[in-house]
Design a protein around this motif. Structure first.
Motif, short mmCIF file in Angstrom:
data_model
loop_
_atom_site.label_atom_id
_atom_site.label_comp_id
_atom_site.label_asym_id
_atom_site.label_seq_id
_atom_site.Cartn_x
_atom_site.Cartn_y
_atom_site.Cartn_z
N TYR A 134 -56.65 -15.30 -1.51
CA TYR A 134 -55.96 -14.37 -2.41
C TYR A 134 -54.45 -14.54 -2.34
CZ TYR A 134 -55.24 -11.72 1.93
OH TYR A 134 -54.88 -11.35 3.20
N MET A 135 -53.81 -14.00 -3.38
CA MET A 135 -52.37 -13.81 -3.43
C MET A 135 -52.14 -12.49 -4.17
SD MET A 135 -49.51 -13.78 -5.51
CE MET A 135 -49.81 -14.81 -6.93
N VAL A 136 -51.46 -11.55 -3.48
CA VAL A 136 -51.23 -10.23 -4.07
C VAL A 136 -49.77 -9.86 -3.85
CG1 VAL A 136 -51.97 -9.02 -1.96
CG2 VAL A 136 -52.08 -7.82 -4.14
N GLY A 137 -49.22 -9.01 -4.72
CA GLY A 137 -47.79 -8.71 -4.69
C GLY A 137 -47.36 -7.56 -3.82
N ALA A 138 -48.21 -7.08 -2.93
CA ALA A 138 -47.83 -5.98 -2.01
C ALA A 138 -48.58 -6.13 -0.71
CB ALA A 138 -48.15 -4.62 -2.64
N THR A 145 -51.43 -10.63 5.69
CA THR A 145 -50.46 -11.29 4.81
C THR A 145 -50.80 -11.03 3.34
OG1 THR A 145 -51.79 -13.32 4.88
CG2 THR A 145 -49.95 -13.17 6.43
N MET A 146 -49.85 -11.35 2.47
CA MET A 146 -50.06 -11.20 1.03
C MET A 146 -50.68 -12.44 0.41
SD MET A 146 -46.40 -9.31 0.50
CE MET A 146 -46.16 -9.67 -1.23
N VAL A 147 -50.79 -13.51 1.20
CA VAL A 147 -51.42 -14.76 0.74
C VAL A 147 -52.40 -15.22 1.82
CG1 VAL A 147 -51.07 -17.15 0.01
CG2 VAL A 147 -49.32 -15.44 -0.49
N HIS A 148 -53.60 -15.62 1.41
CA HIS A 148 -54.60 -16.13 2.36
C HIS A 148 -55.27 -17.35 1.72
CE1 HIS A 148 -57.51 -16.20 5.56
NE2 HIS A 148 -58.52 -16.07 4.70
N LEU A 149 -55.27 -18.46 2.43
CA LEU A 149 -55.81 -19.72 1.90
C LEU A 149 -56.76 -20.35 2.91
CD1 LEU A 149 -52.43 -21.18 0.60
CD2 LEU A 149 -54.20 -20.14 -0.82
N THR A 150 -57.92 -20.80 2.43
CA THR A 150 -58.88 -21.50 3.28
C THR A 150 -59.42 -22.71 2.51
OG1 THR A 150 -60.83 -20.34 2.44
CG2 THR A 150 -59.66 -19.29 4.28
N ASN A 151 -60.19 -23.53 3.19
CA ASN A 151 -60.88 -24.62 2.50
C ASN A 151 -62.25 -24.17 2.01
OD1 ASN A 151 -58.85 -26.57 2.90
ND2 ASN A 151 -59.54 -26.89 5.01
N GLU A 152 -62.84 -23.15 2.70
CA GLU A 152 -64.26 -22.85 2.45
C GLU A 152 -64.55 -21.71 1.48
OE1 GLU A 152 -62.74 -20.87 6.17
OE2 GLU A 152 -62.79 -22.94 5.46
N ASN A 153 -63.64 -20.74 1.29
CA ASN A 153 -63.97 -19.60 0.43
C ASN A 153 -64.20 -20.01 -1.02
OD1 ASN A 153 -63.85 -17.79 2.54
ND2 ASN A 153 -61.74 -17.18 2.16
N GLU A 154 -65.19 -19.36 -1.66
CA GLU A 154 -65.55 -19.71 -3.04
C GLU A 154 -64.54 -19.21 -4.06
OE1 GLU A 154 -68.98 -18.61 -6.38
OE2 GLU A 154 -69.26 -17.92 -4.31
N PHE A 155 -64.00 -17.99 -3.85
CA PHE A 155 -63.12 -17.34 -4.83
C PHE A 155 -61.66 -17.35 -4.38
CE2 PHE A 155 -67.19 -15.23 -5.79
CZ PHE A 155 -67.23 -15.34 -7.18
N MET A 156 -60.77 -17.47 -5.36
CA MET A 156 -59.34 -17.26 -5.13
C MET A 156 -58.90 -16.17 -6.12
SD MET A 156 -56.43 -18.32 -3.66
CE MET A 156 -54.65 -18.44 -3.89
N VAL A 157 -58.46 -15.01 -5.58
CA VAL A 157 -58.01 -13.89 -6.41
C VAL A 157 -56.48 -13.93 -6.46
CG1 VAL A 157 -58.05 -11.39 -6.75
CG2 VAL A 157 -60.02 -12.53 -5.71
N LEU A 158 -55.92 -14.04 -7.68
CA LEU A 158 -54.48 -14.22 -7.85
C LEU A 158 -53.90 -13.11 -8.71
CD1 LEU A 158 -54.93 -17.95 -8.71
CD2 LEU A 158 -53.39 -17.25 -6.89
N GLU A 159 -52.83 -12.49 -8.25
CA GLU A 159 -52.08 -11.59 -9.11
C GLU A 159 -51.25 -12.46 -10.05
OE1 GLU A 159 -48.52 -8.31 -8.82
OE2 GLU A 159 -49.93 -8.42 -7.16
N GLY A 160 -51.44 -12.30 -11.35
CA GLY A 160 -50.83 -13.20 -12.33
C GLY A 160 -49.59 -12.62 -12.98
#
Length: 450
Positions: A134-138, A145-160
């Motif tokens: 995910y990446m979120v603005g708060a 953290t406001m950003v979390h990145l992995t190799n294995e998770n299926e979904f990426m939730v992004l504040e656009g």
């Protein structure tokens, strides 16, 4: 990979730097100044630059990629050196796309409600132990953290966000994500320094809608006529799911949501937040969470930081801090507080702080925005107008723009604080709306005085 951040201290940038560091990347960075909490958070992980400033000698062929923040200028010495060496230069959203191109990308856009809706989705996923990138603005409760990145998770939730990507890439950030699933919460003209006309602003949401992958899903607020038109006119082959304000009632200061499980009390309130909830429900269902599971989780959602955040309360007084600054957000937030606390005096204070809100031509968009408040106060700093190189704004212009004769206007932070802390807050709901801090207001003091 060796990644160098130009302007590492930004709210979004330092969170991405930390997320990549946790993923095992080698991170370096520069900035001309770094404020809290970015400073401490970078320092804790050994990522804080040893000295502030720009150092082109840091930029070498050993760097695999440079991530360029909006705080940097197009003539930044490190950027020029990176260009000279032919290094790969990414904007923040470009790099997030690279990190998520093999995932299902869920992008939450709209002029308002983005952070809250993204936060709701992440709260529900977290509650049900579904891990997502995910990446979120708060900063969210329960998330480091406001950003979390992995190799294995299926979904990426992004504040656009519709604001610009970088000093050398003037496309709105959300144009770069190519979502599989998207949501648009509404369109209300903002960022007038970038989008000078409403038509030009609307066009950005059309481009976003057309950027969805073929067969993608668009969830949208059908109560926003402009947005409804944008989505329904889109010709790319996507599935469209409208949502609207769900049925609810308010009893003894608590909002009760009508659900398939019966009436459910919520921690949040306001029609705009109930719309946000309806949109988040659709997204969670598309991510595999059924309706009953969604309701079970969302009942404990307290809100995102600075979004109708309750900072003090006693038996007769409540104080909220809210990030609202654009006209539509100010109006929706003020209405929500008055509806929730209709037996109390609502004292609404708004700081005009952003480029748009301090623009003499844009001020007229605020007409009626504070009408729901019993007492309305506007604070702005003439110094902020000067720094932003805008035309001087007068007290008379502000009163005329809001179309409220009894509007109280302050330009001096000390006088504003004296006014505020000399109020009798009994039977009051105090609403403090700003993306700034009213020239140094100590929000913690309200816990002592009410």
């Amino acid at each position: 990979m060796n990644i160098h951040f130009i302007a590492i201290g930004g709210s979004a940038m330092h969170n991405l730097a930390i997320a990549l560091h946790q993923k095992g990347y080698q991170i370096t960075g520069s900035d001309d100044t770094i404020f809290e909490p970015s400073k401490s958070r970078l320092e804790k992980r050994g990522l804080l630059p040893q000295e502030f400033g720009w150092f082109p000698e840091k930029i070498t062929n050993k760097i695999d990629a440079v991530i360029l923040g909006m705080h940097a200028k197009a003539d930044n010495p490190e950027l020029l050196k990176a260009k000279e060496l032919g290094l790969k230069i990414y904007s923040y959203p470009e790099f997030l796309y690279e990190q998520s191109k093999d995932k299902t990308r869920v992008v939450i856009g709209g002029s308002h409600g983005k952070t809250t809706i993204t936060s709701m989705i992440l709260h529900v996923m977290n509650y049900h132990h579904v891990t997502v990138d995910y990446m979120v603005g708060a900063q969210l409760e329960g998330f480091e953290t406001m950003v979390h990145l992995t190799n294995e998770n299926e979904f990426m939730v992004l504040e656009g966000d519709e604001y610009l990507s970088s000093p050398i890439d003037l496309r709105p950030k959300f144009h770069l994500y190519k979502p599989n699933i998207a949501l648009l919460s509404g369109i209300a003209w903002d960022h007038i320094n970038v989008f000078p006309t409403f038509e030009n602003y609307i066009q950005q949401f059309s481009i976003f809608t057309n950027s969805l992958t073929n067969g993608g899903i668009m969830v949208y607020n059908e109560e926003d006529a402009v947005l409804k038109n944008v989505v329904e006119q889109a010709e790319n082959p996507i599935k469209k799911y409208p949502y609207k304000t769900p049925n609810y009632k308010i009893e003894n200061g608590t909002t009760l949501l009508e659900t398939s499980l019966g009436e459910m009390p919520l921690e949040i309130f306001g029609e705009h937040n109930l719309q946000n909830l309806a949109g988040a429900k659709w997204i969670c269902q598309h991510m595999g969470i059924d309706e009953d599971e969604f309701y079970e989780a969302i009942s404990s959602f307290k809100g995102a930081s600075k979004r109708l955040e309750k900072i003090a309360e006693n038996i007769s007084t409540v104080v909220f801090k809210d990030f609202a600054h654009s006209p539509s957000k100010v109006e929706a937030t003020t209405i929500a507080v008055k509806k929730q606390y209709k037996e109390r005096n609502v004292l609404a204070c708004l700081e005009l702080h952003t480029y748009s809100s301090l623009n003499a031509d844009f001020l007229k968009e605020y007409e009626g925005a504070l009408d729901s408040a019993d007492i309305a106060v506007v604070f702005y700093s003439p110094h902020a107008v000067e720094i932003k190189k805008l035309e001087e704004v007068t007290e008379q212009q502000i009163k005329k723009a809001f179309k409220r004769d009894n509007l109280i206007v302050y330009t001096n932070p000390t006088e504003f604080k004296e006014y505020l802390f000399n109020q009798n807050f009994e039977n009051t709901a105090l609403l403090l709306m700003s993306s700034g801090n009213y020239g140094g207001l100590d929000f913690e003091k309200f816990k002592e005085i009410i």
